[in-house]
Motif scaffolding. Structure first.
Motif, PDB file in Angstrom:
ATOM      1  N   UNK A 290       5.960   6.735   8.382  1.00  0.00           N
ATOM      2  CA  UNK A 290       5.946   7.288   7.032  1.00  0.00           C
ATOM      3  C   UNK A 290       4.549   7.050   6.449  1.00  0.00           C
ATOM      4  N   UNK A 291       4.104   7.945   5.602  1.00  0.00           N
ATOM      5  CA  UNK A 291       2.740   7.911   5.095  1.00  0.00           C
ATOM      6  C   UNK A 291       2.755   7.955   3.577  1.00  0.00           C
ATOM      7  N   UNK A 292       1.951   7.114   2.972  1.00  0.00           N
ATOM      8  CA  UNK A 292       1.833   7.047   1.518  1.00  0.00           C
ATOM      9  C   UNK A 292       1.043   8.256   1.031  1.00  0.00           C
ATOM     10  N   UNK A 293       1.601   9.005   0.081  1.00  0.00           N
ATOM     11  CA  UNK A 293       0.944  10.235  -0.354  1.00  0.00           C
ATOM     12  C   UNK A 293       0.438  10.156  -1.794  1.00  0.00           C
ATOM     13  N   UNK A 294       0.755   9.087  -2.525  1.00  0.00           N
ATOM     14  CA  UNK A 294       0.267   8.925  -3.896  1.00  0.00           C
ATOM     15  C   UNK A 294      -0.264   7.519  -4.094  1.00  0.00           C
ATOM     16  N   UNK A 295      -1.285   7.393  -4.937  1.00  0.00           N
ATOM     17  CA  UNK A 295      -1.810   6.079  -5.275  1.00  0.00           C
ATOM     18  C   UNK A 295      -3.126   5.786  -4.592  1.00  0.00           C
ATOM     19  N   UNK A 296      -3.703   4.628  -4.939  1.00  0.00           N
ATOM     20  CA  UNK A 296      -5.022   4.259  -4.439  1.00  0.00           C
ATOM     21  C   UNK A 296      -5.075   4.165  -2.913  1.00  0.00           C
ATOM     22  N   UNK A 297      -3.962   3.812  -2.287  1.00  0.00           N
ATOM     23  CA  UNK A 297      -3.939   3.662  -0.827  1.00  0.00           C
ATOM     24  C   UNK A 297      -3.298   4.850  -0.131  1.00  0.00           C
ATOM     25  N   UNK A 298      -3.272   6.011  -0.790  1.00  0.00           N
ATOM     26  CA  UNK A 298      -2.684   7.191  -0.155  1.00  0.00           C
ATOM     27  C   UNK A 298      -3.395   7.469   1.163  1.00  0.00           C
ATOM     28  N   UNK A 299      -2.599   7.829   2.171  1.00  0.00           N
ATOM     29  CA  UNK A 299      -3.123   8.004   3.523  1.00  0.00           C
ATOM     30  C   UNK A 299      -2.775   6.850   4.440  1.00  0.00           C
ATOM     31  N   UNK A 300      -2.248   5.742   3.856  1.00  0.00           N
ATOM     32  CA  UNK A 300      -1.870   4.588   4.666  1.00  0.00           C
ATOM     33  C   UNK A 300      -0.561   4.877   5.391  1.00  0.00           C
ATOM     34  N   UNK A 301      -0.519   4.575   6.677  1.00  0.00           N
ATOM     35  CA  UNK A 301       0.631   4.873   7.515  1.00  0.00           C
ATOM     36  C   UNK A 301       1.405   3.593   7.840  1.00  0.00           C
ATOM     37  N   UNK A 302       2.719   3.655   7.744  1.00  0.00           N
ATOM     38  CA  UNK A 302       3.583   2.522   8.079  1.00  0.00           C
ATOM     39  C   UNK A 302       4.612   2.972   9.115  1.00  0.00           C
ATOM     40  N   UNK A 303       5.094   2.040   9.881  1.00  0.00           N
ATOM     41  CA  UNK A 303       6.237   2.280  10.766  1.00  0.00           C
ATOM     42  C   UNK A 303       7.460   1.632  10.127  1.00  0.00           C
ATOM     43  N   UNK A 304       8.506   2.423   9.935  1.00  0.00           N
ATOM     44  CA  UNK A 304       9.710   1.908   9.285  1.00  0.00           C
ATOM     45  C   UNK A 304      10.263   0.729  10.085  1.00  0.00           C
ATOM     46  N   UNK A 305      10.382  -0.461   9.477  1.00  0.00           N
ATOM     47  CA  UNK A 305      10.872  -1.633  10.201  1.00  0.00           C
ATOM     48  C   UNK A 305      12.388  -1.631  10.373  1.00  0.00           C
ATOM     49  N   UNK A 306      13.067  -0.727   9.666  1.00  0.00           N
ATOM     50  CA  UNK A 306      14.520  -0.638   9.741  1.00  0.00           C
ATOM     51  C   UNK A 306      14.941   0.715   9.183  1.00  0.00           C
ATOM     52  N   UNK A 307      16.198   1.074   9.342  1.00  0.00           N
ATOM     53  CA  UNK A 307      16.698   2.280   8.691  1.00  0.00           C
ATOM     54  C   UNK A 307      16.599   2.101   7.174  1.00  0.00           C
ATOM     55  N   UNK A 308      16.332   3.199   6.470  1.00  0.00           N
ATOM     56  CA  UNK A 308      16.266   3.092   5.019  1.00  0.00           C
ATOM     57  C   UNK A 308      15.838   4.391   4.373  1.00  0.00           C
ATOM     58  N   UNK A 309      15.670   4.334   3.049  1.00  0.00           N
ATOM     59  CA  UNK A 309      15.207   5.482   2.282  1.00  0.00           C
ATOM     60  C   UNK A 309      13.733   5.302   1.960  1.00  0.00           C
ATOM     61  N   UNK A 310      12.953   6.374   2.166  1.00  0.00           N
ATOM     62  CA  UNK A 310      11.535   6.320   1.838  1.00  0.00           C
ATOM     63  C   UNK A 310      11.348   6.151   0.337  1.00  0.00           C
ATOM     64  N   UNK A 311      10.318   5.390  -0.049  1.00  0.00           N
ATOM     65  CA  UNK A 311       9.952   5.311  -1.448  1.00  0.00           C
ATOM     66  C   UNK A 311       9.520   6.681  -1.951  1.00  0.00           C
ATOM     67  N   UNK A 312       9.500   6.839  -3.263  1.00  0.00           N
ATOM     68  CA  UNK A 312       9.229   8.153  -3.853  1.00  0.00           C
ATOM     69  C   UNK A 312       7.817   8.646  -3.596  1.00  0.00           C
ATOM     70  N   UNK A 313       6.914   7.763  -3.218  1.00  0.00           N
ATOM     71  CA  UNK A 313       5.516   8.161  -2.977  1.00  0.00           C
ATOM     72  C   UNK A 313       5.207   8.333  -1.488  1.00  0.00           C
ATOM     73  N   UNK A 314       6.254   8.419  -0.652  1.00  0.00           N
ATOM     74  CA  UNK A 314       6.070   8.545   0.792  1.00  0.00           C
ATOM     75  C   UNK A 314       6.571   9.892   1.303  1.00  0.00           C
ATOM     76  N   UNK A 315       6.037  10.270   2.457  1.00  0.00           N
ATOM     77  CA  UNK A 315       6.603  11.352   3.252  1.00  0.00           C
ATOM     78  C   UNK A 315       6.705  10.867   4.693  1.00  0.00           C
TER      79      UNK A 315
END
Length: 499
Positions: A404-429
């Motif tokens: 999942x990748x952060x699309x809003x905010x100062x760190x937009x463009x930062x990529x994470x790997x989901x550590x567990x099943x869940x719902x993405x935050x509102x600023x992620x895709x």
């Protein structure tokens, strides 16, 4: 040793008599202190200063211990436990109250407009600058000076903050000025004001310790005037100050060099990583091996993978709209879209066994599957390990291991790997990456361009991941085995530079 520690060491050497040599021809400090006592007696008689009820003389007895004699009562007590260090021959200990006239300031009533807007300087402790203060932001009137118990400090008076965040901070008055109640001032009566200034500056840690125990540090006027102070002969005071003022600019130069080195040390690993990554994306990090074939066949695999995901409803049909990028006989790059061919600019000259594509060919940003049911919210705080995570009843679902990748905010463009099943935050895709690409390599490439990918939404101040820039980036695809070798080499080098 940083510049602050070095400066404190210099000041400590100074007040211990270790910064300049002693001169046996100097008038001893005992004579100076006696002269100051007589001057204070005269000023008390003339009612220019108040009598110090706790005035004392500190001397060394025949048993080599230090004693304090209180002039008002004649009482004598041993103070060996208070003496922090030995001083040279010709120096003396005294209470700070003995060497001058000390007084705190006050604050005229803020609601009285007749007290403010005049020509008299009124200093707040935040304006103490460890130097000379010539002006203040706020000025008061003669009426405030008459009616509000304010002390008018003289040019050359030494000022010190008594409490709050600025406790122990000092300055010398460059003009006549008053101050608020958090500031105490001393008019030295024989001691060189700059010696007192540097002594107070070097004793800041001691004052902070003395002020501990309340809601905020507070050293008070009483604690200041009772503080023990070493007094050198007057001529030596001048030599000490001259030496300090010669050394401090060198410390500032050292500080500037140290800060530059610290910045370089802080940035060097990241800069090295970016340089390594730039070599990698140009095909310069590892050699090409003929037996590994060419990457062209990967495009067909990517296309088939996308078609499958479109049928399953996991990708939109627009994900199939890929272009073909190739190098012409003239060594220039061209792009074919819907049968139309146009020359394009390409940042790098990729190896011949690589395939060149837009990032849209191998990556897609999606919203994730809508789902109901309690799941943890994968927001940035949780993913960075700075939060315990909130649980939601519905949201955009992603599975453990999804990117999942952060699309809003100062760190937009930062990529994470989901550590567990869940719902993405509102600023992620969710970031889909083709399985035929070696994943860390692709993510490193995206992170490398993070600054370029940030662009605020129109009319908004918050940086936003610009999809058009993201999808239009051109990337070279090596054969799969070369991808593996590239990432292994990146990991090998980064482990050595501790990135």
């Amino acid at each position: 040793m940083n510049n602050k520690q070095l400066k404190n060491s210099i000041l400590q050497w100074a007040i211990q008599g270790k910064l300049v040599p002693q001169d046996p021809n100097d008038e001893p400090a005992s004579v100076l202190l006696e002269r100051i006592r007589k001057e204070k007696e005269r000023l008390v008689k003339e009612k220019k200063i108040k009598k110090d009820k706790n005035a004392s003389i500190i001397f060394r007895g025949e048993d080599n211990s230090y004693y304090e004699k209180f002039l008002a009562t004649g009482k004598v007590k041993c103070i060996d436990e208070e003496i922090p260090f030995e001083i040279p021959q010709g120096w003396e200990w005294c209470r700070m109250g003995c060497i001058g006239d000390w007084g705190a300031g006050a604050t005229p009533a803020k609601g009285n407009s007749e007290y403010y807007g005049g020509n008299i300087l009124w200093l707040r402790t935040g304006e103490l600058n460890n130097g000379v203060v010539y002006d203040t932001e706020i000025k008061i009137t003669e009426k405030a000076l008459r009616e509000c118990s304010l002390r008018l400090n003289k040019v050359g008076d030494v000022l010190i903050a008594m409490y709050g965040a600025t406790i122990g901070k000092v300055a010398i008055a460059g003009n006549e000025m008053t101050s608020n109640q958090a500031c105490c001032a001393c008019t030295p009566l024989g001691v060189f004001n700059y010696y007192l200034f540097y002594y107070l500056m070097g004793s800041q840690t001691d004052f902070v310790k003395k002020g501990e125990g309340g809601a905020q540090p507070n050293i008070s006027r009483e604690k200041l005037i009772s503080h023990l102070m070493p007094i050198p002969p007057l001529n030596e005071q001048y030599r000490i100050v001259e030496q300090i003022q010669r050394i401090l600019p060198l410390i500032e130069r050292y500080s500037a060099s140290q800060n530059a080195q610290d910045r370089l040390n802080a940035e060097i690993n990241e800069k090295l990583k970016k340089s390594i990554l730039q070599e990698a994306i140009q095909g310069k990090l590892v050699p090409q091996i003929t037996e590994e074939g060419i990457a062209q066949e990967l495009l067909e695999q990517i296309k088939q993978e996308k078609q499958k995901l479109v049928k399953e409803g996991k990708l939109k049909k627009s994900a199939l709209n890929d272009s073909i990028i190739f190098k012409g006989d003239d060594n220039k790059y061209y792009e074919q879209i819907n049968g139309q061919v146009a020359q394009i600019e390409c940042d790098y000259d990729f190896p011949g066994n690589w395939t060149i594509v837009r990032l849209s060919s191998i990556c897609t940003l999606v919203d994730g599957e809508k789902k109901d049911g309690q799941q943890i919210c994968l927001d940035a705080k949780y993913l960075r390990g700075k939060g315990t995570g909130d649980y939601l009843q519905k949201g955009r679902f992603v599975q453990k291991g999804d990117n999942i990748i952060l699309v809003d905010g100062e760190n937009s463009g930062e990529v994470f790997t989901a550590p567990c099943d869940g719902y993405m935050g509102s600023t992620f895709k969710q970031l889909w990456v083709s399985s035929v690409m070696y994943l860390p390599y692709v993510l490193n490439y995206i992170l490398f361009y993070k600054e370029l990918l940030r662009k605020s939404k129109r009319g908004a101040a918050i940086p936003h991941l610009n999809k058009e820039i993201f999808y239009s980036l051109i990337i070279g695809i090596p054969p799969y085995q070369e991808q593996v070798r590239i990432v292994n080499k990146i990991n090998e080098i980064c482990s050595k530079i501790k990135v």
